[in-house]
Design a protein around this motif. Structure first.
Motif, mmCIF file in Angstrom:
data_model
loop_
_atom_site.group_PDB
_atom_site.id
_atom_site.type_symbol
_atom_site.label_atom_id
_atom_site.label_comp_id
_atom_site.label_asym_id
_atom_site.label_seq_id
_atom_site.Cartn_x
_atom_site.Cartn_y
_atom_site.Cartn_z
ATOM 1 N N TYR A 115 0.846 -1.193 0.000
ATOM 2 C CA TYR A 115 0.000 0.000 0.000
ATOM 3 C C TYR A 115 0.879 1.241 0.000
ATOM 4 N N GLY A 116 1.030 1.829 -1.169
ATOM 5 C CA GLY A 116 1.788 3.061 -1.302
ATOM 6 C C GLY A 116 0.852 4.197 -1.639
ATOM 7 N N PRO A 117 0.858 4.654 -2.895
ATOM 8 C CA PRO A 117 -0.004 5.780 -3.287
ATOM 9 C C PRO A 117 -1.412 5.341 -3.686
ATOM 10 N N PHE A 118 -2.068 4.577 -2.823
ATOM 11 C CA PHE A 118 -3.424 4.103 -3.106
ATOM 12 C C PHE A 118 -4.450 5.212 -2.871
ATOM 13 N N GLN A 119 -5.656 4.981 -3.352
ATOM 14 C CA GLN A 119 -6.769 5.889 -3.042
ATOM 15 C C GLN A 119 -8.090 5.206 -3.342
ATOM 16 N N PHE A 120 -9.067 5.436 -2.485
ATOM 17 C CA PHE A 120 -10.456 5.135 -2.816
ATOM 18 C C PHE A 120 -11.019 6.367 -3.523
ATOM 19 N N LEU A 121 -11.706 6.140 -4.636
ATOM 20 C CA LEU A 121 -12.256 7.252 -5.396
ATOM 21 C C LEU A 121 -13.203 8.088 -4.553
ATOM 22 N N ASP A 122 -13.106 9.389 -4.704
ATOM 23 C CA ASP A 122 -14.154 10.279 -4.205
ATOM 24 C C ASP A 122 -15.156 10.427 -5.357
ATOM 25 N N GLY A 123 -15.016 11.464 -6.177
ATOM 26 C CA GLY A 123 -15.837 11.547 -7.368
ATOM 27 C C GLY A 123 -15.440 10.464 -8.355
ATOM 28 N N PHE A 124 -16.415 9.870 -9.035
ATOM 29 C CA PHE A 124 -16.125 8.757 -9.930
ATOM 30 C C PHE A 124 -15.528 9.276 -11.239
ATOM 31 N N GLU A 147 -20.632 13.234 -14.269
ATOM 32 C CA GLU A 147 -20.686 14.314 -13.285
ATOM 33 C C GLU A 147 -19.721 14.101 -12.115
ATOM 34 N N LYS A 148 -18.898 13.052 -12.234
ATOM 35 C CA LYS A 148 -17.941 12.729 -11.158
ATOM 36 C C LYS A 148 -18.653 12.669 -9.802
ATOM 37 N N VAL A 149 -19.738 11.951 -9.790
ATOM 38 C CA VAL A 149 -20.537 11.784 -8.564
ATOM 39 C C VAL A 149 -19.736 10.976 -7.544
ATOM 40 N N ASP A 150 -19.853 11.349 -6.286
ATOM 41 C CA ASP A 150 -19.140 10.620 -5.234
ATOM 42 C C ASP A 150 -19.546 9.149 -5.251
ATOM 43 N N TYR A 151 -18.569 8.294 -5.448
ATOM 44 C CA TYR A 151 -18.848 6.885 -5.724
ATOM 45 C C TYR A 151 -19.424 6.165 -4.511
ATOM 46 N N THR A 152 -18.775 6.283 -3.376
ATOM 47 C CA THR A 152 -19.234 5.561 -2.186
ATOM 48 C C THR A 152 -20.587 6.087 -1.710
ATOM 49 N N ILE A 153 -20.753 7.401 -1.704
ATOM 50 C CA ILE A 153 -22.013 7.983 -1.226
ATOM 51 C C ILE A 153 -23.166 7.613 -2.146
ATOM 52 N N PHE A 154 -22.927 7.614 -3.462
ATOM 53 C CA PHE A 154 -23.996 7.223 -4.383
ATOM 54 C C PHE A 154 -24.521 5.830 -4.059
ATOM 55 N N TRP A 155 -23.637 4.878 -3.951
ATOM 56 C CA TRP A 155 -24.086 3.499 -3.751
ATOM 57 C C TRP A 155 -24.758 3.316 -2.394
ATOM 58 N N ALA A 193 -19.950 11.766 10.153
ATOM 59 C CA ALA A 193 -18.966 12.700 9.597
ATOM 60 C C ALA A 193 -17.861 11.974 8.841
ATOM 61 N N PHE A 194 -17.603 10.735 9.213
ATOM 62 C CA PHE A 194 -16.568 9.952 8.537
ATOM 63 C C PHE A 194 -17.063 9.343 7.229
ATOM 64 N N ALA A 195 -18.354 9.507 6.952
ATOM 65 C CA ALA A 195 -18.940 8.966 5.722
ATOM 66 C C ALA A 195 -19.449 10.078 4.815
ATOM 67 N N GLY A 196 -19.084 11.310 5.126
ATOM 68 C CA GLY A 196 -19.579 12.443 4.353
ATOM 69 C C GLY A 196 -18.704 12.779 3.156
ATOM 70 N N PHE A 197 -19.092 13.820 2.455
ATOM 71 C CA PHE A 197 -18.329 14.276 1.293
ATOM 72 C C PHE A 197 -16.951 14.766 1.721
ATOM 73 N N PRO A 198 -15.961 14.571 0.896
ATOM 74 C CA PRO A 198 -14.635 15.085 1.235
ATOM 75 C C PRO A 198 -14.617 16.614 1.185
ATOM 76 N N PRO A 199 -13.807 17.235 2.019
ATOM 77 C CA PRO A 199 -13.690 18.699 1.955
ATOM 78 C C PRO A 199 -12.956 19.110 0.678
ATOM 79 N N ASP A 200 -13.066 20.374 0.330
ATOM 80 C CA ASP A 200 -12.431 20.861 -0.897
ATOM 81 C C ASP A 200 -10.927 20.612 -0.898
ATOM 82 N N TRP A 201 -10.306 20.732 0.259
ATOM 83 C CA TRP A 201 -8.847 20.581 0.302
ATOM 84 C C TRP A 201 -8.384 19.162 0.030
ATOM 85 N N ALA A 202 -9.311 18.194 0.091
ATOM 86 C CA ALA A 202 -8.912 16.794 -0.145
ATOM 87 C C ALA A 202 -8.342 16.605 -1.537
ATOM 88 N N SER A 203 -8.823 17.393 -2.510
ATOM 89 C CA SER A 203 -8.348 17.234 -3.875
ATOM 90 C C SER A 203 -6.914 17.711 -4.063
#
Length: 493
Positions: free
Chosen positions: A271-280, A371-379, A475-485
């Motif tokens: 596990y190095g530069p991994f990421q779970f998608l925010d927007g799809f 629309e790069k919809v948040d993947y986890t929140i959508f499902w 709060a741990f399941a909400g949208f990422p803040p703007d700075w996350a990008s």
């Protein structure tokens, strides 16, 4: 016990140790001891992994346990070593690599290998310091257990220990050690190493060890005229296909799928530069070092096949026939789409396959990508929408509501006749509420830098059971803040 160890300093973990990988002989590894770190401290511990190993979690957090798992005291019954392998990195042959900062303690009698990652330089460090930093160590610890919680095959993480010893990367950081656990850490690159150096005896010994230990069915398989090595390649191809299908379904980007980061057991490893998608975004690149986009999210299935082709080339001296080797790879092309569609049907709560499912899956993924919809929140919202009959929270995620409504109508038709409660229950078991988003990991890392490890412990609890609601933790399941990008994750760790 290594002759380098002073018996007076030994820590007895109460575990029995077996030869395991080290029985292959000195051509495969170099014995050495971990390098001590000053003033170590605990950062995080997985009680579940401790239980799997047969360790008492409360003892594990003792001073003796700390000394053992940071690498400051030798462990009774072990002969620590680092293994050698080679590999392709970003599609280019890199030659000899090896465990540059991972040192095996050994294998338990229960069949689990234990490594200390960040425990100091090895003969394979290639001028590196052999250390890991707190930042990347916390990420690996949490993501290993997050993937396990999601039901995705993975190496595990027992604990993270830290030290204020300084390590230079892009800037000065503090050192840490992750204790990693897996049935095997053998990689495609182990086979590539001996094949590239024309060491067929060692290549055969390694393949026989893997078959006899982890794939015994290949010995008796009638496939390929009874060629056990071709059967092994096919079995690894199918496990890899199933693994990557799970990555794609959950929105996981590995970030650095080099052949030396591919597990022979089909585990998520390194596990190095991994990421779970925010927007799809199918073309998302999570690794700041990946300037060509080789390991973009939508490239992962093809890269896995390319890596398997490299493994096939390495095994060719044993398989003996190029056409047979190519045939052994073929099942990847059927297993991956089959497994991916099965995972996506589960996300849709569909119990059985039906004609038109592929179009339904492709349709929703196209809408999400537009629309790069948040993947986890959508499902997760869709799961609750099916349960309640209220899809307005789902519609709120889209600008193109007519497009979504058309898809929702097709989806409703597909699941007609099945009780909504049954469909929703399947969905809620397949669509996690919590994933290890980059900003959550970053917040825990920043707090840990101030010796506040509560964020690590909280995330661990949530990620161990990511499908549960965990009241009060929305709060741990909400949208990422703007700075996350703006978070940049690279290969440097």
């Amino acid at each position: 016990m290594s002759m380098l160890a002073d018996e007076a300093d030994l820590v007895d973990l109460g575990l029995r140790w077996a030869p395991g990988f080290s029985a292959l002989g000195p051509a495969f590894f170099t014995e050495l001891q971990p390098r001590p770190l000053p003033d170590p401290y605990w950062v995080g511990v997985s009680a579940r992994v401790a239980g799997d190993l047969g360790l008492d979690p409360s003892w594990l957090q003792s001073d003796e346990g700390l000394a053992a798992f940071v690498g400051n005291s030798p462990v009774a019954g072990t002969r620590p070593f680092a293994s050698v392998y080679s590999g392709h990195q970003f599609g280019v042959w890199a030659g000899q690599l090896g465990d540059g900062r991972a040192i095996f303690l050994g294998e338990t009698a229960g069949g689990l290998e234990v490594q200390l990652k960040g425990a100091g330089p090895t003969p394979y460090s290639r001028m590196g310091d052999g250390r890991a930093v707190l930042r990347s160590s916390i990420r690996e610890f949490l993501c290993s257990e997050a993937m396990h919680g999601l039901g995705i095959p993975t190496t595990r993480a027992l604990c993270v220990t830290g030290s204020d010893a300084r390590v230079r990367r892009e800037e000065l950081e503090t050192a840490a050690v992750v204790a990693r656990v897996a049935p095997s850490f053998i990689r495609f690159g182990h086979f590539e190493h001996f094949a590239a150096n024309q060491r067929e005896d060692e290549l055969r010994a390694l393949a026989n060890y893997v078959i006899d230990r982890y794939y015994p069915e290949c010995r008796v398989s009638p496939r390929f005229g009874g060629n056990a090595y071709a059967a092994l390649l096919e079995a690894v191809s199918e496990r890899t296909a199933a693994l990557v299908a799970q990555w794609q379904a959950v929105g996981f980007c590995h970030g650095v799928m080099n052949t030396d980061n591919m597990s022979i057991l089909g585990l998520t490893i390194d596990y190095g530069p991994f990421q779970f998608l925010d927007g799809f975004d199918p073309r998302h690149i999570c690794n700041h070092s990946d300037t060509s986009g080789r390991y973009a999210f939508n490239q992962q299935p093809n890269v896995a096949y390319w890596n398997l082709f490299c493994l096939a080339q390495a095994l060719l001296p044993l398989i003996g026939d190029q056409e047979v080797a190519v045939a052994a790879l073929e099942s990847y092309k059927t297993v991956f789409p089959r497994e991916f569609e099965a995972r996506m049907r589960a996300k849709l709560g569909l119990a059985e396959a039906a004609e038109g499912d592929r179009a339904l899956i492709e349709g929703v993924l196209k809408l999400l990508a537009q629309e790069k919809v948040d993947y986890t929140i959508f499902w997760r919202r869709l799961s609750h929408g099916v349960a309640s009959g209220d899809v307005e929270p789902v519609r709120d995620l889209f600008v193109d509501r007519p497009g979504l409504d058309a898809w929702l109508q097709s989806y409703a038709g597909r699941r007609a006749g099945t009780p909504a409660a049954d469909t929703a229950a399947r969905m809620l078991r397949s669509n996690p509420k919590f994933v290890l988003r980059n900003h959550l990991g970053q917040q825990a890392i920043e707090a840990a830098g101030q010796k506040d490890f509560s964020g690590v412990a909280t995330l661990l609890r949530l990620l161990e059971s990511p499908f549960d609601e965990h009241a009060g933790r929305d709060a741990f399941a909400g949208f990422p803040p703007d700075w996350a990008s703006t978070i940049e994750i690279s290969c440097s760790s």
